[in-house]
Every structure is written in C-alpha cells, then in structure tokens.
Scaffold this motif. Structure first.
Motif, PDB file in Angstrom:
ATOM      1  N   UNK A  56      38.584  -6.532 -60.605  1.00  0.00           N
ATOM      2  CA  UNK A  56      38.751  -6.334 -59.368  1.00  0.00           C
ATOM      3  C   UNK A  56      37.822  -6.450 -58.445  1.00  0.00           C
ATOM      4  N   UNK A  57      38.226  -7.503 -57.396  1.00  0.00           N
ATOM      5  CA  UNK A  57      37.206  -8.035 -56.441  1.00  0.00           C
ATOM      6  C   UNK A  57      37.623  -7.656 -55.153  1.00  0.00           C
ATOM      7  N   UNK A  58      36.838  -7.212 -54.396  1.00  0.00           N
ATOM      8  CA  UNK A  58      36.836  -6.633 -52.901  1.00  0.00           C
ATOM      9  C   UNK A  58      35.984  -7.345 -52.110  1.00  0.00           C
ATOM     10  N   UNK A  59      36.117  -7.937 -51.097  1.00  0.00           N
ATOM     11  CA  UNK A  59      35.147  -8.352 -50.026  1.00  0.00           C
ATOM     12  C   UNK A  59      35.421  -7.905 -48.570  1.00  0.00           C
ATOM     13  N   UNK A  60      34.627  -7.699 -47.649  1.00  0.00           N
ATOM     14  CA  UNK A  60      34.868  -7.415 -46.270  1.00  0.00           C
ATOM     15  C   UNK A  60      33.886  -8.824 -45.596  1.00  0.00           C
ATOM     16  N   UNK A  68      34.202  -1.232 -47.098  1.00  0.00           N
ATOM     17  CA  UNK A  68      34.162  -1.139 -45.917  1.00  0.00           C
ATOM     18  C   UNK A  68      32.932  -0.180 -45.406  1.00  0.00           C
ATOM     19  N   UNK A  69      32.649   0.722 -46.216  1.00  0.00           N
ATOM     20  CA  UNK A  69      31.484   1.794 -45.548  1.00  0.00           C
ATOM     21  C   UNK A  69      30.402   0.892 -45.724  1.00  0.00           C
ATOM     22  N   UNK A  70      30.149   0.148 -46.889  1.00  0.00           N
ATOM     23  CA  UNK A  70      29.024  -0.657 -46.914  1.00  0.00           C
ATOM     24  C   UNK A  70      28.887  -1.704 -45.693  1.00  0.00           C
ATOM     25  N   UNK A  71      29.899  -2.370 -45.459  1.00  0.00           N
ATOM     26  CA  UNK A  71      29.868  -3.290 -44.255  1.00  0.00           C
ATOM     27  C   UNK A  71      29.697  -2.764 -42.909  1.00  0.00           C
ATOM     28  N   UNK A  72      30.058  -1.319 -42.830  1.00  0.00           N
ATOM     29  CA  UNK A  72      29.868  -0.693 -41.641  1.00  0.00           C
ATOM     30  C   UNK A  72      31.115  -1.086 -40.654  1.00  0.00           C
TER      31      UNK A  72
END
Length: 300
Positions: free
Chosen positions: A26-30, A60-64
């Motif tokens: 499961x891969x997610x990126x912002x 999303x939270x980690x990316x702000x």
C-alpha cells in the motif's frame, strides 16, 4: 498569491495525492511540483481497505497539506490484484468527486518500473522530481493506462530509444500459472521511463522469448546496456534467466515492492502531460476477468 492563481500558474503539477493498492504494498505519497512532501508504505496484502484511508490521512498530516489544498488525485489503476486495484480506484474517484479535483489514472507497472530501476541504479528521486517540475521528461505513448497488451504479437521497441547507454525495464507482478502482469519501458539516467510496450498479462516463457528475439535483432552496440526485471521477480527468475546467455552481466533481477515516492512521481508526470480522466468512467485495468467471473462464464 491566491489559490486559484497557484493552481493555474506557478504550481505546474501542483499538490498531488497519489496512491496505489494493486499489489501487496500500500503506497501513498503527497507531492508538490515533483517533490515528495510525505509518503506512507504499508505491506498489507489482502487488507488494503482497512488501512488506505488512514494512510492517506497520515501522509497529508505529515506533509502539512489539507485536502482542500490539493490540486489533483493520482491513482494506480493496475494491473495487479483485482480487489486491490478496485479499492484504490474507488477511493480516488470518491475523493476527486467530493473535492471537485481532477483524477489521473496511472499504470501501476510504470510506477513499479520506475521504482525498481531507481533502486537498482541508485537513482535520486529528488533529481527526477526536479526534472518533472521543469517539464515532463521522456515521451509517454498515448496508450490508456487500462489498455491491455496483445501478448501474441512481437514487441516493437521504438527506434533509437533503447540502444547504447539506454536501459530496458521489465516490471513484474505475479499473475499465477506462469503468467505475470508486465510491460516494457526504456530509460536513461536522470529521466522518466519511456513506454515501449503496453501493460498486459503475459506467459513469462513466451514473453522472454519475444524479448530475446528483439534483442537478437539489434546490433550488439545498439542493445541496452542493462535489462532490469523488477518487482515480483522470485517466481519468474527462471524465465528471466533464459536471457542470461545473451545479456551476461547486463541482466539484472531486482525484487521490489512499490513505494509512495515512485507512484507519486508517476502521478505527477501524468498530471503534467494531459488532462484528467472522467471521474465516472475511470476503471481499474484488470487485463483479465476476475476468477469468479471467469468461472461464471464457464458455467454458462
């Protein structure tokens, strides 16, 4: 500077949420203009639905970055797991519709090819991201991500795209019974891969014979300097090793699980090349009937 101006001007690719659940990873990126702001990678085979929404929220939270600040949604459409691809595509369509954002379907195999080759050659994701922010590199053939390959026809690599210092990348996702979901890409260091053959399900013994024939048709100086089988290579190592007598040390097998960075870069590239997909019409690239549907047809 207002948000609308940023959307249409200074942020060429803008802020993209990208994710893929077509494999065991499961891969997610912002992303923002080719830069990875945050990513989440979870090995959650057969249980993506339990983690995807949470992983998106964490990234999303980690990316702000708030959902309202996104400029698009990129999603891996497969091929791969029937259920996994469907989970990601359904989630992407729901988010795009709710947030009035464009949605971009991308090939999961293209992202695996990029990530596996980058790992094998120690490519820098930041460098590729900077190239994307300056303008999408490489040439994307206009095959839709959901177009399946005709596994009976010979591969036709583009003239001048694979010789000399170039590399070939063959992504693999196991499809059982000696088959793999696979494709063929050409690549140069510091550039995004160029598609040479569309995604499809292929019998590996036949696929490697076709690749061997294509390589033998090239003069030695025009052959790729490296041929990289990446992804779920373990089950298909014997078929790939059939190319060893022809390639020698130029043959590389790289086990690889997709990571958010590379689905993010693939999604960013897709967003910069052409418009979004129809949010209602976007579908996973199954390349074959699900086993339950195939059984139902046989019973009929």
């Amino acid at each position: 500077m207002n948000q609308e101006h940023e959307r249409n001007g200074d942020r060429a690719q803008g802020r993209i949420l990208a994710f893929d659940t077509s494999t065991s990873s499961l891969a997610v990126a912002v992303m923002e203009n080719g830069k990875v702001l945050a990513e989440r990678n979870i090995h959650a085979e057969r249980n993506h639905s339990a983690y995807l929404v949470e992983a998106i929220g964490e990234a999303l939270a980690a990316a702000g970055v708030a959902k309202a600040e996104l400029d698009g949604i990129a999603v891996g459409v497969g091929p791969g797991s029937y259920t996994g691809a469907r989970i990601a595509v359904t989630t992407a369509k729901t988010l795009a519709w709710a947030l009035s954002l464009p949605v971009y379907g991308v090939s999961s195999l293209e992202a695996i090819a990029l990530g596996g080759w980058a790992r094998g050659t120690a490519q820098d994701a930041a460098e590729l991201g900077r190239a994307l922010s300056a303008g999408p590199s490489g040439t994307l053939r206009e095959d839709a991500p959901g177009q399946a390959a005709d596994s009976t026809r010979e591969p036709q690599a583009k003239e001048g795209s694979s010789g000399g210092s170039g590399h070939w990348i063959v992504p693999l996702v196991d499809a059982r019974r000696g088959q793999a979901y696979t494709a063929l890409f050409g690549a140069e260091a510091g550039m995004m891969p160029e598609r040479l053959e569309p995604d499809g399900i292929r019998l590996m013994s036949v696929w490697t014979e076709q690749l061997s024939g294509l390589l033998e048709a090239l003069a030695p100086e025009d052959r790729p300097s490296g041929v990289w089988f990446v992804g779920e290579t373990a089950l298909h190592e014997p078929a790939a090793e059939a190319l060893r007598p022809l390639l020698g040390d130029a043959l590389h097998l790289i086990p690889y699980e997709l990571e958010g960075t590379w689905i993010g870069l693939t999604g960013t590239r897709r967003a910069g090349l052409r418009g979004g997909d129809d949010v209602h019409a976007l579908e996973p690239n199954y390349t074959q009937l699900a086993e339950a549907e195939a059984k139902r047809l046989r019973e009929r």
